[in-house]
Design a protein around this motif. Structure first.
Motif, PDB file in Angstrom:
ATOM      1  N   TRP A 130      46.636  47.110  51.801  1.00 38.79           N
ATOM      2  CA  TRP A 130      46.080  46.734  50.423  1.00 38.79           C
ATOM      3  C   TRP A 130      46.356  48.028  49.598  1.00 38.79           C
ATOM      4  CZ3 TRP A 130      44.957  42.581  47.682  1.00 38.79           C
ATOM      5  CH2 TRP A 130      44.143  42.895  46.467  1.00 38.79           C
ATOM      6  N   LEU A 148      41.213  40.851  50.381  1.00 40.48           N
ATOM      7  CA  LEU A 148      42.561  40.312  50.367  1.00 40.48           C
ATOM      8  C   LEU A 148      42.769  38.888  51.103  1.00 40.48           C
ATOM      9  CD1 LEU A 148      45.619  40.575  49.852  1.00 40.48           C
ATOM     10  CD2 LEU A 148      45.413  41.919  52.200  1.00 40.48           C
ATOM     11  N   GLN A 201      49.257  38.099  51.220  1.00 35.51           N
ATOM     12  CA  GLN A 201      50.378  38.644  50.579  1.00 35.51           C
ATOM     13  C   GLN A 201      51.706  38.155  50.633  1.00 35.51           C
ATOM     14  OE1 GLN A 201      50.269  42.460  52.735  1.00 35.51           O
ATOM     15  NE2 GLN A 201      52.342  42.701  52.329  1.00 35.51           N
ATOM     16  N   THR A 255      55.749  42.527  45.773  1.00 38.10           N
ATOM     17  CA  THR A 255      54.667  42.040  46.768  1.00 38.10           C
ATOM     18  C   THR A 255      53.688  41.575  45.909  1.00 38.10           C
ATOM     19  OG1 THR A 255      55.209  43.928  48.315  1.00 38.10           O
ATOM     20  CG2 THR A 255      52.864  42.749  48.561  1.00 38.10           C
ATOM     21  N   PHE A 277      49.884  40.207  45.700  1.00 41.19           N
ATOM     22  CA  PHE A 277      48.659  40.517  46.294  1.00 41.19           C
ATOM     23  C   PHE A 277      47.614  39.259  45.694  1.00 41.19           C
ATOM     24  CE2 PHE A 277      50.335  44.582  46.676  1.00 41.19           C
ATOM     25  CZ  PHE A 277      50.421  44.877  48.027  1.00 41.19           C
TER      26      PHE A 277
END
Lengths: 253, 253
Positions: free
Chosen positions: B91, B178, B181, B211, B213
């Motif tokens: 992260w 999170l 991803q 990417t 998230f």
DNA sequence: AAGTGGTCTAGACCACATA
DNA sequence: ATGTGGTCTAGACCACTTC
């Protein structure tokens, strides 16, 4: 006076040309449309053909154009997302397998491969050739190295070579349980064999994906797959990946 | 060295040249060694400099050579493995973070980015610039797009811009949990900004890693990172990746 | 046969690094 | 000032596809 303005940062011609062409592709052309030929384009922009080609080369590298000898230059569609998967489900020959076996031989692998497989430097392994097709187009060519000990039950009665044997090897390879897999991606250029399978010229840029399959604490198989870099976007993770392309940029107004 | 005669299948000169040079690199040169200059090499092989350069270009693309204007051409070290990670641990600003914040601005992102972030087409977001260094060399430049709603607690009292604000944004970004991803890798060419940060010329080949998230069911941030394709091998999965390089190939005898 | 992109040449000048 | 790689030119011929 007549002196040329001093260019503090003289941008290369091909770079500027690429920008202009890129904008033209966004606004004046649609996917699949063919561009004027290189000699005409060069004349239109007042540059040598080699310079024009340098710009086209970059645009092709970025997946914006597709050039075919004897045919012409066309506007390429957006790159297709190709899933590589990361979970324990992607095992050669497994359920979600997108690969199609082509051939199989038994030979001594390159030294670098033998080292990873922990086989002797002169120990032959099964080499399975597979190809991957997506949306009707070839996207990848693979060499799968399978050591003898990974397919102990492989009967000699099976076909000695060819696609039939490839399927037999893959079938046997599914017996042991997968522990984990490791991926690596790097840039390369297509060799003569891969280029032919990918319908590209030798030297075409490819994304080389090496995958090590581990079972019972040992490397059970090693895959070296070359993906067409011009048409593919490799996706990892849970879903199909993100759709980010340059596209028409907005200008501050 | 010795002339090779083949007429049946007229292999392009630069292709043959590349093969010869590649073998010479394996046998007669060591990492870091500088090659003769292009004019000498071209003369030695009896080709035009442009043809010689075509071969060098390919070898550089494959990470075998490194060319620097005003300096010379050197034998490149093997590509370094750069871990991207796939687990939930990576992260932005997290424990294993290899990135260094450089700058931060607030602006309207490109339309394609706004679409993924599900922000309005004219809604500004935080844009954090980060750079990644490995083994003392810059390997990647990143633009991290962070929508306002992902950092609601961000105080206006923090620095309005610069590295300090970048750190503040990253700090606030760590609050939500999170969920997952998604990664995508594709080939691109470095823009002027990225090229400068990567110590390369504009147009240099890069691996573009996007990417997404996701937190609380929504895209919390979007990262677009460009890695030097000549020096980097991106690794995924559990470990450091596989060490497969062409190296000296053995020929069937 | 005609038209396309791919390869190749033999120069020239420029930008950059180094001494 | 020198030497390096980077850019650019104006041609030529070749390999391939299509008509």
């Amino acid at each position: 006076m007549g002196t040329t303005q001093l260019e503090s940062v003289p941008e290369p011609k091909y770079w500027h040309l690429k920008t202009v062409l890129s904008q033209a592709l966004d606004s004046e052309f649609s996917v699949g449309e063919i561009l004027p030929n290189e000699r005409d384009l060069a004349a239109r922009f007042g540059v040598a053909r080699a310079t024009l080609r340098q710009a086209l080369e970059q645009l092709e590298l970025e997946g914006r154009l597709q050039r075919r000898r004897g045919v012409g230059t066309t506007v390429a569609p957006p790159r297709m997302g190709v899933s590589l998967g990361t979970g324990p489900h992607v095992w050669p020959g497994g359920p979600d397998d997108a690969w199609q076996p082509v051939d199989c031989t038994t030979a001594v692998p390159p030294a670098a491969v033998a080292e990873v497989l922990e086989t002797g430097p002169d120990e032959p392994v099964h080499i399975v050739r597979r190809s991957r097709v997506s949306h009707g187009r070839p996207v990848a060519a693979e060499l799968l190295y399978v050591p003898q000990f990974s397919v102990p039950e492989l009967s000699g009665i099976d076909a000695p070579s060819g696609a039939a044997r490839a399927r037999a090897v893959l079938r046997e390879l599914q017996r042991p349980a997968l522990e984990r897999q490791e991926n690596a991606v790097e840039l390369g250029s297509a060799g003569a064999d891969d280029a032919k399978e990918l319908d590209r010229l030798p030297g075409a840029p490819v994304l080389v994906v090496t995958t090590r399959f581990v079972a019972a604490g040992r490397t059970a198989a090693l895959s070296v797959a070359t993906y067409r870099a011009d048409t593919c976007r490799l996706t990892f993770g849970d879903a199909g990946g993100v759709e980010i392309h340059a596209g028409p940029q907005r200008k501050a107004s």
